[in-house]
Enzyme design. Structure first.
Site, short mmCIF file in Angstrom:
data_model
loop_
_atom_site.label_atom_id
_atom_site.label_comp_id
_atom_site.label_asym_id
_atom_site.label_seq_id
_atom_site.Cartn_x
_atom_site.Cartn_y
_atom_site.Cartn_z
N LYS A 166 0.84 -1.20 0.00
CA LYS A 166 0.00 0.00 0.00
C LYS A 166 0.87 1.25 0.00
O LYS A 166 0.66 2.17 -0.79
CB LYS A 166 -0.90 0.00 1.24
CG LYS A 166 -1.62 1.30 1.49
CD LYS A 166 -2.51 1.24 2.70
CE LYS A 166 -1.84 1.60 4.01
NZ LYS A 166 -1.50 3.02 4.19
N ASN A 167 1.85 1.29 0.91
CA ASN A 167 2.62 2.52 1.10
C ASN A 167 3.59 2.81 -0.05
O ASN A 167 4.16 3.89 -0.11
CB ASN A 167 3.39 2.48 2.43
CG ASN A 167 2.45 2.69 3.61
OD1 ASN A 167 1.27 2.97 3.43
ND2 ASN A 167 2.99 2.56 4.82
N CYS A 207 -5.34 12.20 13.55
CA CYS A 207 -5.88 10.88 13.30
C CYS A 207 -5.70 10.05 14.54
O CYS A 207 -5.14 10.52 15.53
CB CYS A 207 -5.21 10.22 12.10
SG CYS A 207 -3.53 9.73 12.42
N ARG A 259 0.06 14.09 13.72
CA ARG A 259 0.61 13.89 12.37
C ARG A 259 0.60 15.15 11.50
O ARG A 259 -0.11 15.22 10.49
CB ARG A 259 -0.12 12.75 11.67
CG ARG A 259 0.12 11.43 12.34
CD ARG A 259 -0.54 10.29 11.61
NE ARG A 259 0.27 9.78 10.52
CZ ARG A 259 -0.05 8.69 9.83
NH1 ARG A 259 -1.14 8.03 10.12
NH2 ARG A 259 0.72 8.26 8.87
N ASP A 310 4.63 0.40 12.12
CA ASP A 310 3.44 -0.25 11.54
C ASP A 310 3.32 -1.73 11.95
O ASP A 310 2.34 -2.38 11.60
CB ASP A 310 3.45 -0.12 10.01
CG ASP A 310 3.05 1.27 9.56
OD1 ASP A 310 2.63 2.08 10.40
OD2 ASP A 310 3.15 1.56 8.35
N ARG A 312 -8.64 -0.91 4.34
CA ARG A 312 -7.79 0.16 3.79
C ARG A 312 -6.42 -0.39 3.43
O ARG A 312 -5.76 0.12 2.53
CB ARG A 312 -7.60 1.28 4.83
CG ARG A 312 -8.83 2.13 5.05
CD ARG A 312 -8.46 3.32 5.89
NE ARG A 312 -7.21 3.89 5.41
CZ ARG A 312 -6.31 4.50 6.18
NH1 ARG A 312 -6.52 4.64 7.46
NH2 ARG A 312 -5.21 4.98 5.66
C1 UD1 Z 1 4.25 6.83 6.68
C2 UD1 Z 1 3.43 5.59 6.40
C3 UD1 Z 1 2.85 5.05 7.70
C4 UD1 Z 1 3.97 4.82 8.72
C5 UD1 Z 1 4.84 6.06 8.87
C6 UD1 Z 1 6.06 5.82 9.73
C7 UD1 Z 1 2.59 5.98 4.16
C8 UD1 Z 1 1.44 6.28 3.28
N1 UD1 Z 1 2.36 5.95 5.48
O1 UD1 Z 1 3.36 7.80 7.25
O2 UD1 Z 1 2.19 3.80 7.41
O3 UD1 Z 1 3.41 4.50 9.97
O4 UD1 Z 1 5.29 6.52 7.59
O5 UD1 Z 1 6.80 4.76 9.24
O6 UD1 Z 1 3.68 5.72 3.69
N2 UD1 Z 1 6.10 14.58 11.14
C9 UD1 Z 1 6.13 15.91 11.47
N3 UD1 Z 1 5.95 16.84 10.48
C10 UD1 Z 1 5.76 16.49 9.17
C11 UD1 Z 1 5.75 15.12 8.84
C12 UD1 Z 1 5.93 14.19 9.85
O7 UD1 Z 1 6.30 16.28 12.65
O8 UD1 Z 1 5.61 17.36 8.33
C13 UD1 Z 1 6.30 13.56 12.21
C14 UD1 Z 1 5.07 12.65 12.40
O9 UD1 Z 1 4.10 13.25 13.24
C15 UD1 Z 1 5.70 11.41 12.99
C16 UD1 Z 1 7.06 11.35 12.28
O10 UD1 Z 1 7.29 12.65 11.77
O11 UD1 Z 1 5.90 11.58 14.37
C17 UD1 Z 1 7.14 10.36 11.15
O12 UD1 Z 1 5.99 10.49 10.35
P1 UD1 Z 1 6.02 10.23 8.78
O13 UD1 Z 1 7.21 9.43 8.40
O14 UD1 Z 1 5.82 11.52 8.07
O15 UD1 Z 1 4.70 9.35 8.57
P2 UD1 Z 1 3.81 9.34 7.30
O16 UD1 Z 1 4.64 9.65 6.11
O17 UD1 Z 1 2.57 10.13 7.54
#
Ligand code: UD1
Length: 416
Positions: free
Chosen positions: A22-23, A115, A120, A303, A395
């Site tokens: 998915k990711n 969420c 996030r 995950d 999902r």
């Molecule tokens: C992706 C994955 C999700 C997985 C996560 C961590 C997809 C579609 N989803 O989510 O399944 O659990 O990586 O491996 O690939 N953060 C900030 N600011 C930002 C962006 C992130 O503070 O602008 C923080 C987040 O709150 C979190 C950390 O960074 O604490 C890592 O999050 P991130 O790697 O961005 O997760 P996703 O990309 O949303």
């Protein structure tokens, strides 16, 4: 809304084939927005999130056809807005922001809310786009970003962010000049996306390391790409085999991608061996409690944290689960406790004391991976577990009940 009914106690046995990730599929499908001409993507999983991203891409004016192999023709795009209705069902919709600004000069994307697993934010995506010359404003709950042409920049990510790295890597493909992403996320899905982007004409080096360099090009054209296997789905079936004392061949996923999990399973006394096209996991000799700490790749994936907690819940002794990636990812704990688990949460840690057996109960899923955790708990519990709100599972797991049934589990979906 459907429910899942699980009668626990069967040892899982046999072979399971892993679907596309998915990711990886989500950003890869979105990458088609950067291209003139037609792209074809293979091994796309059949999931609700994929339907959502297809709707999103169609909404911009692209033609999308097919299911396991999906063809996208994004030659002519006529809309740059991603509505709240779509973004609220899938936060990863924010991935369209970078590609749309890069190709169309403008994007309007609903700001994803909080969420079940935490706030996030997407601040790092927005800051990076600003550093590349975009004007970014927030209005009426929407992110508006504009740039006649993005320009290359050196971007330092404060935190390693997976979709942030993907978003900006895609945007940089069509920027003027060179972009360097520092402290980039290193997940294999990013490497998969980079390979597809390169086939489309992008110039990228370093994907899979902390520094990714992208030399912008003037145009990209549609190409073919294949989605990598889902390492989280693979891990979920591996843990299923371990906790039920089963013997399962998990095929189609390179063991390298689940290295951190394999190490932990072996520490817990589970037998894991590499076989052609995958791994064989055998439980049955008792489970030693272990500690796990979630980290960005190549660390233990957040995950798989919820699923792994089931293993600790039925292990011998005390184990500590430390969640470092998301601040509120213990929503499954209260449900596991209802099934008889002995768990205390203290800040970012869960202290899990193994119990001789979990007991079936009515439980409710709160997010995707928590749902998978509760299915696993149901498989190992005595008696009947009724899991509601299983739309979360749909999902991210392709036909989970069919795959578990084929391994001998007593699990069925019923309309609620
Ligand atoms: C992706 C994955 C999700 C997985 C996560 C961590 C997809 C579609 N989803 O989510 O399944 O659990 O990586 O491996 O690939 N953060 C900030 N600011 C930002 C962006 C992130 O503070 O602008 C923080 C987040 O709150 C979190 C950390 O960074 O604490 C890592 O999050 P991130 O790697 O961005 O997760 P996703 O990309 O949303």
């Amino acid at each position: 809304m459907d429910k899942m009914i699980i009668e626990g106690g069967e040892k899982l046995k046999g072979t399971v084939e892993i679907s596309g990730a998915k990711n990886a599929a989500l950003p890869i499908l979105v990458s088609s927005l950067l291209c003139e001409g037609r792209s074809t993507f293979h091994n796309v999983p059949e999931l609700m999130d994929i339907k959502t991203v297809v709707k999103l891409i169609r909404g911009f004016g692209a033609e999308v056809k097919g299911a396991k192999s999906i063809r996208v023709d994004a030659d002519r795009l006529d809309n740059v807005e991603a509505s709240y209705d779509l973004v609220k069902t899938m936060r990863a919709s924010v991935l369209v922001l970078g590609p749309l600004v890069a190709r169309m000069g403008r994007a309007r994307v609903s700001l994803p809310g909080g969420c079940a697993i935490g706030a996030r934010p997407v601040n790092l995506h927005l800051k990076a786009l600003e550093e590349m010359g975009a004007e970014v404003t927030l209005q009426d709950g929407y992110i508006e970003a504009k740039a006649s042409r993005l320009r290359g920049a050196t971007i330092y990510f404060d935190i390693q962010t997976v979709t942030g790295t993907e978003n900006i890597m895609m945007a940089a493909c069509l920027a003027k000049g060179t972009t360097v992403l520092k402290n980039a996320a290193k997940e294999p899905e990013i490497v998969n996306l980079a390979e597809v982007l390169k086939a489309m004409g992008a110039r990228i080096t370093g994907a899979g390391t902390e520094t990714i360099t992208i030399e912008g090009v003037d145009r990209m054209t549609g190409a073919e790409g294949t989605v990598m296997p889902d390492r989280i789905e693979a891990g979920t079936y591996m843990i299923g085999a371990a906790i039920t004392g089963g013997d399962v061949n998990v095929l189609g996923c390179d063991p390298l991608y689940v290295d951190a999990l394999i190490t932990k399973l072996i520490d817990a006394g589970i037998t894991v061996e590499t076989i052609p096209r995958g791994v064989r996991v055998c439980g049955g000799n008792g489970i030693r409690s272990i500690d796990i700490k979630t980290m960005p790749y190549p660390g233990f994936p957040t995950d798989l944290q919820a699923q792994m907690m089931v293993l600790l819940a039925v292990g011998n002794g005390l184990g500590v689960v430390t969640e470092t990636v998301f601040e509120n990812r213990f929503m499954h704990v209260a449900e596991l406790i209802r099934m008889g688990a002995d768990i205390i949460v203290q800040g970012g840690c869960a202290i899990v004391k193994g119990v001789p057996a979990l007991k079936g109960a009515p439980v409710m899923a709160t997010d995707l991976r928590a749902s998978a955790c509760l299915v696993l708990a149901g498989l190992v519990a005595e008696g009947k577990t009724e899991l509601s709100r299983i739309y979360h599972l749909d999902r991210g797991y392709q036909r989970m009940e069919e795959k578990f049934s084929a391994l001998g589990a007593r699990i069925r979906r019923v309309p609620a």
